[in-house]
Design a protein around this motif. Sequence first.
Motif, PDB file in Angstrom:
ATOM      1  N   TYR C   5       0.897  -1.255   0.076  1.00 38.84           N
ATOM      2  CA  TYR C   5       0.343   0.075  -0.042  1.00 38.84           C
ATOM      3  C   TYR C   5       0.873   1.103  -0.087  1.00 38.84           C
ATOM      4  O   TYR C   5       1.694   1.329   0.928  1.00 38.84           O
ATOM      5  CB  TYR C   5      -0.814  -0.105   1.237  1.00 38.84           C
ATOM      6  CG  TYR C   5      -1.835   1.105   1.207  1.00 38.84           C
ATOM      7  CD1 TYR C   5      -2.870   1.053   0.589  1.00 38.84           C
ATOM      8  CD2 TYR C   5      -1.505   2.292   1.880  1.00 38.84           C
ATOM      9  CE1 TYR C   5      -3.844   2.072   0.464  1.00 38.84           C
ATOM     10  CE2 TYR C   5      -2.615   3.538   1.738  1.00 38.84           C
ATOM     11  CZ  TYR C   5      -3.427   3.401   0.904  1.00 38.84           C
ATOM     12  OH  TYR C   5      -4.526   4.326   0.966  1.00 38.84           O
ATOM     13  N   ARG C 235     -15.597   8.093   1.583  1.00 40.25           N
ATOM     14  CA  ARG C 235     -15.507   6.841   0.495  1.00 40.25           C
ATOM     15  C   ARG C 235     -15.426   7.531  -0.985  1.00 40.25           C
ATOM     16  O   ARG C 235     -14.781   6.693  -1.676  1.00 40.25           O
ATOM     17  CB  ARG C 235     -16.858   6.275   0.326  1.00 40.25           C
ATOM     18  CG  ARG C 235     -17.219   5.685   1.910  1.00 40.25           C
ATOM     19  CD  ARG C 235     -16.524   4.455   2.070  1.00 40.25           C
ATOM     20  NE  ARG C 235     -16.981   3.280   1.229  1.00 40.25           N
ATOM     21  CZ  ARG C 235     -16.138   2.709   0.436  1.00 40.25           C
ATOM     22  NH1 ARG C 235     -14.906   3.096   0.427  1.00 40.25           N
ATOM     23  NH2 ARG C 235     -16.469   1.792  -0.424  1.00 40.25           N
ATOM     24  N   ASP C 238     -11.849   7.650  -1.805  1.00 39.10           N
ATOM     25  CA  ASP C 238     -11.400   6.718  -1.957  1.00 39.10           C
ATOM     26  C   ASP C 238     -11.548   6.208  -3.503  1.00 39.10           C
ATOM     27  O   ASP C 238     -10.597   5.512  -4.040  1.00 39.10           O
ATOM     28  CB  ASP C 238     -11.909   5.479  -0.959  1.00 39.10           C
ATOM     29  CG  ASP C 238     -11.762   4.333  -1.397  1.00 39.10           C
ATOM     30  OD1 ASP C 238     -10.480   3.877  -1.550  1.00 39.10           O
ATOM     31  OD2 ASP C 238     -12.732   3.334  -0.859  1.00 39.10           O
ATOM     32  N   SER C 241      -9.397   8.309  -6.040  1.00 39.26           N
ATOM     33  CA  SER C 241      -8.150   8.278  -5.941  1.00 39.26           C
ATOM     34  C   SER C 241      -7.522   6.859  -5.478  1.00 39.26           C
ATOM     35  O   SER C 241      -6.312   6.662  -5.624  1.00 39.26           O
ATOM     36  CB  SER C 241      -7.616   9.323  -4.817  1.00 39.26           C
ATOM     37  OG  SER C 241      -7.746   8.823  -3.472  1.00 39.26           O
ATOM     38  N   TYR C 242      -8.385   5.889  -5.178  1.00 42.51           N
ATOM     39  CA  TYR C 242      -7.959   4.797  -4.587  1.00 42.51           C
ATOM     40  C   TYR C 242      -7.005   4.691  -3.589  1.00 42.51           C
ATOM     41  O   TYR C 242      -6.344   3.668  -3.090  1.00 42.51           O
ATOM     42  CB  TYR C 242      -7.480   3.726  -5.703  1.00 42.51           C
ATOM     43  CG  TYR C 242      -8.260   3.467  -6.842  1.00 42.51           C
ATOM     44  CD1 TYR C 242      -9.567   3.313  -6.597  1.00 42.51           C
ATOM     45  CD2 TYR C 242      -8.303   4.061  -8.246  1.00 42.51           C
ATOM     46  CE1 TYR C 242     -10.702   3.346  -7.635  1.00 42.51           C
ATOM     47  CE2 TYR C 242      -8.963   4.057  -9.257  1.00 42.51           C
ATOM     48  CZ  TYR C 242     -10.425   3.612  -8.768  1.00 42.51           C
ATOM     49  OH  TYR C 242     -11.296   3.409  -9.944  1.00 42.51           O
ATOM     50  N   GLN C 243      -6.765   5.957  -2.784  1.00 45.02           N
ATOM     51  CA  GLN C 243      -6.089   5.760  -1.598  1.00 45.02           C
ATOM     52  C   GLN C 243      -6.747   5.898  -0.571  1.00 45.02           C
ATOM     53  O   GLN C 243      -7.424   6.904   0.075  1.00 45.02           O
ATOM     54  CB  GLN C 243      -5.190   7.369  -1.488  1.00 45.02           C
ATOM     55  CG  GLN C 243      -4.426   7.419  -2.814  1.00 45.02           C
ATOM     56  CD  GLN C 243      -3.239   6.349  -2.704  1.00 45.02           C
ATOM     57  OE1 GLN C 243      -2.732   5.781  -3.751  1.00 45.02           O
ATOM     58  NE2 GLN C 243      -2.484   6.403  -1.592  1.00 45.02           N
ATOM     59  N   THR C 244      -7.141   4.742   0.036  1.00 47.32           N
ATOM     60  CA  THR C 244      -8.120   4.421   0.991  1.00 47.32           C
ATOM     61  C   THR C 244      -7.933   5.052   2.383  1.00 47.32           C
ATOM     62  O   THR C 244      -8.839   5.743   2.983  1.00 47.32           O
ATOM     63  CB  THR C 244      -8.595   2.933   1.151  1.00 47.32           C
ATOM     64  OG1 THR C 244      -8.725   2.226   0.046  1.00 47.32           O
ATOM     65  CG2 THR C 244      -9.876   2.628   1.810  1.00 47.32           C
ATOM     66  N   PHE C 245      -6.925   4.682   2.724  1.00 45.97           N
ATOM     67  CA  PHE C 245      -6.601   4.900   4.332  1.00 45.97           C
ATOM     68  C   PHE C 245      -6.170   6.586   4.492  1.00 45.97           C
ATOM     69  O   PHE C 245      -6.500   6.953   5.596  1.00 45.97           O
ATOM     70  CB  PHE C 245      -5.525   4.133   4.647  1.00 45.97           C
ATOM     71  CG  PHE C 245      -5.806   2.641   4.712  1.00 45.97           C
ATOM     72  CD1 PHE C 245      -7.210   2.155   5.127  1.00 45.97           C
ATOM     73  CD2 PHE C 245      -5.116   1.969   3.755  1.00 45.97           C
ATOM     74  CE1 PHE C 245      -7.443   0.692   4.910  1.00 45.97           C
ATOM     75  CE2 PHE C 245      -5.434   0.317   3.658  1.00 45.97           C
ATOM     76  CZ  PHE C 245      -6.569   0.166   4.347  1.00 45.97           C
ATOM     77  N   PHE C 248      -9.600   8.008   5.242  1.00 43.79           N
ATOM     78  CA  PHE C 248     -10.252   7.563   6.174  1.00 43.79           C
ATOM     79  C   PHE C 248      -9.509   8.239   7.457  1.00 43.79           C
ATOM     80  O   PHE C 248     -10.279   8.485   8.664  1.00 43.79           O
ATOM     81  CB  PHE C 248     -10.005   6.012   6.237  1.00 43.79           C
ATOM     82  CG  PHE C 248     -11.041   5.219   5.698  1.00 43.79           C
ATOM     83  CD1 PHE C 248     -12.046   5.770   4.782  1.00 43.79           C
ATOM     84  CD2 PHE C 248     -10.989   3.771   5.687  1.00 43.79           C
ATOM     85  CE1 PHE C 248     -13.117   5.033   4.266  1.00 43.79           C
ATOM     86  CE2 PHE C 248     -12.050   3.149   5.091  1.00 43.79           C
ATOM     87  CZ  PHE C 248     -12.898   3.694   4.296  1.00 43.79           C
ATOM     88  N   THR C 249      -8.213   8.280   7.532  1.00 43.42           N
ATOM     89  CA  THR C 249      -7.742   8.721   8.883  1.00 43.42           C
ATOM     90  C   THR C 249      -8.056  10.320   8.930  1.00 43.42           C
ATOM     91  O   THR C 249      -8.393  10.734   9.916  1.00 43.42           O
ATOM     92  CB  THR C 249      -6.119   8.748   8.544  1.00 43.42           C
ATOM     93  OG1 THR C 249      -5.692   7.541   8.272  1.00 43.42           O
ATOM     94  CG2 THR C 249      -5.390   9.223   9.489  1.00 43.42           C
ATOM     95  N   ALA C 251     -10.839  11.662   8.165  1.00 44.70           N
ATOM     96  CA  ALA C 251     -12.153  11.582   8.829  1.00 44.70           C
ATOM     97  C   ALA C 251     -12.252  11.174  10.046  1.00 44.70           C
ATOM     98  O   ALA C 251     -12.851  11.882  11.033  1.00 44.70           O
ATOM     99  CB  ALA C 251     -13.183  10.819   7.860  1.00 44.70           C
ATOM    100  N   THR C 252     -11.333   9.905  10.712  1.00 46.52           N
ATOM    101  CA  THR C 252     -11.296   9.997  11.762  1.00 46.52           C
ATOM    102  C   THR C 252     -10.754  10.891  12.797  1.00 46.52           C
ATOM    103  O   THR C 252     -11.535  11.193  13.855  1.00 46.52           O
ATOM    104  CB  THR C 252     -10.360   8.562  12.138  1.00 46.52           C
ATOM    105  OG1 THR C 252     -10.714   7.645  11.076  1.00 46.52           O
ATOM    106  CG2 THR C 252     -10.559   8.087  13.341  1.00 46.52           C
TER     107      THR C 252
END
Lengths: 220, 292, 284
Positions: C5, C235, C238, C241-245, C248-249, C251-252
């Motif tokens: 990743y 989402r 994601d 860009s397909y850069q999921t994390f 998510f980070t 937003a968290t």
Amino acid sequence: MEGSFDFAIILKSVPYLAEGMVLTFQLTFLGIAGGIFFGTLLALCRLSPFAPLSFVAGSYVNFFRSMPLILVIFWFYFLVPFIVGHPVGGFWSVTLAFIMFEAAYYCEIMRAGIQSVTLGQVYAGQALGLTYRQNMQYIVLPQAFRNMIPILLTQAIVLFQDTSLVYVVGLGDFLVHADIVANRDNRLMEMFTTVAIVYFIICLLGTFYIRRLQRKLANA
Amino acid sequence: MLKKLLLSTVAIAFVATIQPAEAAESRVLKRIKERGVVNMGHRESSVPFAYIGKDGKPIGYSMDICNMYVDKIRKVLKMPNIKVKHVPVTSQTRIALMANGTIDMECGSTTNNLTRQKQVAYLAVTFITGTKLASKKGSGIKEVEDLNGKAISLSQGTTNEKAIKRIMREKGLKIKIVPVKDHPQGWLALETDRVDAYATDDVLLYGLISKSKNPDQFQVTGRFLSYDPYGIMVPQDDSKYQRLGNVLLADLMRSGEMQKIYDKWFNPGPTGINMPISDTLRVAYEIQALPH
Amino acid sequence: MEFSYNWDWSVLLCTVEDVEIGCIAPYFYWIVEGFGWTIAVASAAWVIAFSWGSFIGILRTLEAPIWLVVPFLKPSMKYKSSVIETGNGAVMINIGWFLHGFATVYVTIFRNIPLLVQMFLWYFVLPEVVSKEAGMWLKREMPLPEYWTAVACLGLYTASRVGEAVRAGINSITQGQHYAAMAIGLTRVQVYRCVLLPVAYRIIIPPLTSDFLGIFKNSSLALTIGVLELTAMTRQIDEYSYQTFEAFTAATVLYILVTAIVMFAMRIVEGRVAIPGMISLGAK
């Protein structure tokens, strides 16, 4: 959409829906069991006199309690395979998400439970020469657990409802199976209404049971 | 007798110890071999590529190809008992699940494009389509420009969503977008008049119409708003594994078997989609029928 | 690790080339926009949850009969116990049991159906079971249909929880206060407005805080009906860009930040308004 409700369509898909309900219950039970186990450990850590330990446990609880469950599910769904280094099924990722998430809530319940046990009991245990572990295992936790049963079960009902959120990752629980049937047969309204009624009945039965249990415990 | 038994035992032991060459070099084949399971990602409502049949099992054009792919894997690994585990995916989860190794192949209606190739790889093109609009007959909607001031539903994470948004930006169109999770929700929005049109690949629109309650009520209109060649999605950086699938597809296309699978699902197909093969797709089959 | 990743925080600023769409707007703004919707959903829903929830909670604490004066109605002997003739042509009907029952049924229903299912009922089912015109209004004509549906759903759901908190708060006040208030001649409305509620609300600040944070977190469910709030935007980034994390980070961090600020602020408020000599119901 054509007006009339057609509930016959639902009867035909009962086996498929039941399959989804099995997964819903699996998630709930694993979530409760794992959640209570880790929650209890966390509670012991939080009550530990060793400051760093209680700080870590406290941060864990606050962290998970500030996050929406949907986001937690997404995180675990995508992250767990990365961490363990090989793919795990969606089921286990989501189960782990529920366990970790619920542990934060069960921790607070168990903490209250442990604190509800009178200090005299703890001293009595110590006077008998029990170690910390023995004291917890045989004296404190069983009572804490018993005192907290109604609240633990109430949280279990909340968890049962929350398992419906696996919808966002398409795991085949009751709601998702209902959604699939609804879309396949074009019967969304009937299906969602049925789903609501089924959840309602199960939760209501659970609530009644808890209330009875509460009365019983109060009388005991 | 005893000698024969001994010999065969030795032979089995020998076969078991040598790894098939492919498995030794391919990361995906290796993990399939270790687990004895292929994790097959599939869509649940991409009619007729991959959707849930009456018995609750996924079926469709892409599913047929994927099942043959698994057979090929069984043969190459000499493990006839490899099991298939179906993992439902949505347009939003498929790429991530492929990238993180949860699924070994994705069977549905996924467009092969260059952005996605940064994360995943594809087998040969198995279908060619593009974005079109579905609307109710009599709504007066022909092209995307007619939607100015109206509403459209779009599945999140699809190439169609991006195509429509790009055209809106370029032409300065004001269209209200209702984001939906998957095709059925997008369709429902159209059916219940929540929106005036639903945009997705034209073949899927025909599939949705063929399954709707009043197929006569709907129309597919307009020019192609994007070019969407479909392919089975596979993990990146594993040419051995990818080649296996492409060998299978080339063989199918050369032998004419591919055309038969196509006819089984599209002409007229179990849902009555009734779409004879297009010239473009026939040529694509011919071009991709690479020789050995 | 078997899977690679590539962390790339620059996606949030959208410096990565995107062959298909180009850079629409830095993804960072998507997060800001999503966050804005999250706050908008949560605060509007809280207004409903708090006011309607308080009303429900109060109804559940009512015990004595409540008389509704209805002019020109012939009393039926069947419901003698709950009907009184006033003598001048009007009757008084005891609607106490009805209001109490209504509140109880309301809380039971809203607490025992998963929120997500409720969301679907409001969004998919309701517009189809009402009249065609009303359905069209719900779906198309009212401004921001998805947003208001989500707000109504979240608000009415959380109202059942607020109602329980308010009830618990009022019930925790000693009967003596109630009697004292009546003894000095206050009407029932005055008893609630001047004595019971001001005390009850102070006592239940911790559960109310947790209900508010519940709304804030549950607003993420609005994504299932197409509101592009924070989680939905995450989402979407994601998907583009397909850069999921990374997304998510981000937003968290935002969720945790807001929760921390609210909890901190409410702790101060709680300390300020605490009634000397009374302990609060305690954080759940």
